[in-house]
Design an enzyme around this catalytic site. Structure first.
Site, PDB file in Angstrom:
ATOM      1  N   LYS A  97       0.865  -1.186   0.000  1.00 33.85           N
ATOM      2  CA  LYS A  97       0.000   0.000   0.000  1.00 33.85           C
ATOM      3  C   LYS A  97       0.899   1.233   0.000  1.00 33.85           C
ATOM      4  O   LYS A  97       1.527   1.543   1.001  1.00 33.85           O
ATOM      5  CB  LYS A  97      -0.925   0.010   1.209  1.00 33.85           C
ATOM      6  CG  LYS A  97      -1.947   1.141   1.143  1.00 33.85           C
ATOM      7  CD  LYS A  97      -2.861   1.147   2.351  1.00 33.85           C
ATOM      8  CE  LYS A  97      -3.964   2.178   2.155  1.00 33.85           C
ATOM      9  NZ  LYS A  97      -3.449   3.530   1.856  1.00 33.85           N
ATOM     10  N   ASP A 138       1.945   5.004   0.172  1.00 38.98           N
ATOM     11  CA  ASP A 138       1.448   6.148   0.934  1.00 38.98           C
ATOM     12  C   ASP A 138       1.585   7.402   0.087  1.00 38.98           C
ATOM     13  O   ASP A 138       2.535   8.170   0.239  1.00 38.98           O
ATOM     14  CB  ASP A 138       2.258   6.271   2.237  1.00 38.98           C
ATOM     15  CG  ASP A 138       1.576   7.172   3.242  1.00 38.98           C
ATOM     16  OD1 ASP A 138       0.440   7.595   2.978  1.00 38.98           O
ATOM     17  OD2 ASP A 138       2.179   7.454   4.287  1.00 38.98           O
ATOM     18  N   GLU A 149       2.989   1.429   5.178  1.00 37.46           N
ATOM     19  CA  GLU A 149       1.619   1.590   5.658  1.00 37.46           C
ATOM     20  C   GLU A 149       0.847   0.285   5.739  1.00 37.46           C
ATOM     21  O   GLU A 149      -0.017   0.109   6.592  1.00 37.46           O
ATOM     22  CB  GLU A 149       0.880   2.579   4.767  1.00 37.46           C
ATOM     23  CG  GLU A 149      -0.451   3.031   5.335  1.00 37.46           C
ATOM     24  CD  GLU A 149      -1.126   4.079   4.463  1.00 37.46           C
ATOM     25  OE1 GLU A 149      -2.180   4.582   4.878  1.00 37.46           O
ATOM     26  OE2 GLU A 149      -0.622   4.377   3.381  1.00 37.46           O
TER      27      GLU A 149
END
Length: 294
Positions: free
Chosen positions: A20, A22, A153
């Protein structure tokens, strides 16, 4: 297409895992005139991020994330803040805060829409294009633990057989975070004291409910002096005489039009629906206030 928050699925062999990133979501249209970069709501980002170029592909549409990397190669949302609001960045900003594009999906290729193809097939075509797409991993891998160790993240779990549905927040994509974060709407600020005298001490946060903008707490940590100064310059012209909140807000605050969205990290929600120990992460220019609901 948007992801829903959740935990890693039990049938993990049916999913692929991606880091993921950021950053800010962006779609890149590749054609004869060069790349055109647009945000989630169709805003043209092309001049804002001139580094996104040189793909060597003439007819494709990519989905991905714009990120700014720190010295260790990790995405830094704080660094990205220095570029998000520069519509035409000067050479110094480009040198100090360069961005990169992380494509993770392929929506069109050679004029053919790929939205109904399974995710695994879209990713295979994307990897063949050699446009710098980060790899994805089997759903039963230890990617989530690896991202936690590296201070990232989290991960996105995507069903291998899922189509792409623009504008839909679908359970086929699950965002699994190592740190709890949420978007908030800025409705005002509490004047600072001591070192922050004459500026912002903390921001007043809200989310929309059926009653209207609802207070969920103040955030006063996670800021640099430069970010506080930038926020003060943004918020001063937005001041209004009355509170925009539907419920009561403690302390004496300065009120603003609830037009800006930010992101905070937090430890938990309290019983009276307040964010506990919020830490400021940055503005979210890619989010609309109406999307921030409690």
């Amino acid at each position: 297409m948007l992801a829903v928050p959740g935990a890693l699925p039990s049938d993990r062999e049916s999913y692929g895992l991606e880091v993921k990133w950021d950053g800010i979501r962006a779609v890149v249209h590749l054609g004869d005139g060069g790349p055109r970069v647009t945000g989630r709501h169709g805003v043209d980002y092309t001049r804002r991020y001139p580094e996104i170029s040189g793909f060597g592909v003439k007819n494709a549409v990519l989905d991905g994330e714009i990120v700014a990397l720190d010295a260790r190669g990790r995405p830094s949302f704080v660094r990205l803040q220095h570029r998000m609001h520069l519509s035409d960045p000067d050479p110094l900003a480009l040198r100090l805060y360069p961005v990169a594009y992380m494509p993770f999906d392929l929506l069109h290729l050679d004029g053919i829409p790929l939205l109904d193809l399974p995710y695994r097939d879209r990713r295979a075509l994307l990897d063949e294009l050699d446009v710098g797409a980060p790899p994805y991993f089997p759903g039963d891998s230890d990617l989530l633990a690896a991202t936690s160790e590296q201070g990232l993240e989290g991960v996105i779990a995507k069903r291998l057989d899922s189509p792409y549905r623009p504008g839909t927040r679908a359970p086929w994509w699950i965002k699994v975070k190592n740190v709890a974060t949420t978007e908030v709407v800025i409705g005002g600020w509490k004047p600072g004291k001591g070192r922050r005298e004459g500026g912002i001490g903390s921001l007043v946060m809200g989310m929309f409910t059926e009653a209207g903008l609802t207070y969920v707490g103040h955030v006063g940590t996670g800021f640099t002096d430069v970010l506080l100064d930038d926020l003060y310059r943004m918020l001063r012209p937005m001041e209004i005489p009355r509170s925009p909140f539907a419920n009561q807000v403690p302390w004496r605050n300065r009120w603003v039009r609830p037009d800006l969205v930010g992101e905070v990290a937090y430890t938990m929600w309290t019983d009276d629906r307040r964010l506990r120990h919020p830490v400021w992460r940055g503005l979210r220019a890619d989010k609309l206030p109406s999307e921030v609901t409690l």
